[in-house]
Design a protein around this motif. Structure first.
Motif, PDB file in Angstrom:
ATOM      1  N   GLN A  20       0.820  -1.196   0.000  1.00 60.38           N
ATOM      2  CA  GLN A  20       0.000   0.000   0.000  1.00 60.38           C
ATOM      3  C   GLN A  20       0.865   1.262   0.000  1.00 60.38           C
ATOM      4  O   GLN A  20       0.431   2.310  -0.454  1.00 60.38           O
ATOM      5  N   SER A  25       0.684  -0.052  -6.321  1.00 57.00           N
ATOM      6  CA  SER A  25      -0.735   0.236  -6.549  1.00 57.00           C
ATOM      7  C   SER A  25      -0.975   0.979  -7.862  1.00 57.00           C
ATOM      8  O   SER A  25      -2.115   1.052  -8.317  1.00 57.00           O
ATOM      9  N   PHE A  60      -5.364  -7.902  -5.712  1.00 55.22           N
ATOM     10  CA  PHE A  60      -4.518  -7.650  -6.869  1.00 55.22           C
ATOM     11  C   PHE A  60      -5.082  -8.438  -8.041  1.00 55.22           C
ATOM     12  O   PHE A  60      -5.714  -9.470  -7.860  1.00 55.22           O
TER      13      PHE A  60
END
Length: 120
Positions: A20, A25, A60
């Motif tokens: 994160q 990301s 994901f």
């Protein structure tokens, strides 16, 4: 080899917690190879399918490199990171390193871990 599977799971859990904060990301897909370099067979010990499963479980979009890619990924391979797992084990310890690389080979995330071999 079961220790390696457990280790992969632990590495992936650490990946999810740290991912994160990283640039991971920014990418849409993570491509997991069907055969890692240190293994002799395709998906030996279910390492590739387990890696894909754990990445998907943690939101994901993971694909095996043998699957058909979506059109946007076929047109632009740089929308995906590539996972690699390297083995640096010694006689008494299992050491693995998980890396996520972009399309230029730059490592965006790396996680190392080790465990003691049991039964020796």
């Amino acid at each position: 080899m079961k220790n390696k599977i457990v280790f992969v799971i632990l590495v992936l859990i650490s990946l999810i917690t740290v991912a994160q904060e990283k640039k991971v990301s920014n990418f849409t897909y993570i491509i997991v190879p069907t055969k890692f370099d240190f293994l002799k067979e395709v998906d030996q010990y279910q390492t590739s399918s387990l890696t894909k499963f754990l990445l998907k479980k943690n939101d994901f979009t993971a694909l095996l490199d043998s699957e058909d890619f979506p059109e946007d990924l076929k047109n632009n391979r740089c929308k995906a990171l590539t996972a690699s797992l390297t083995d640096a084990s010694s006689f008494l310890k299992i050491k693995l390193k998980l890396e996520l690389k972009d399309c230029f080979g730059k490592v965006l995330f790396a996680s190392e871990g080790e465990s003691k071999k049991k039964g020796i």
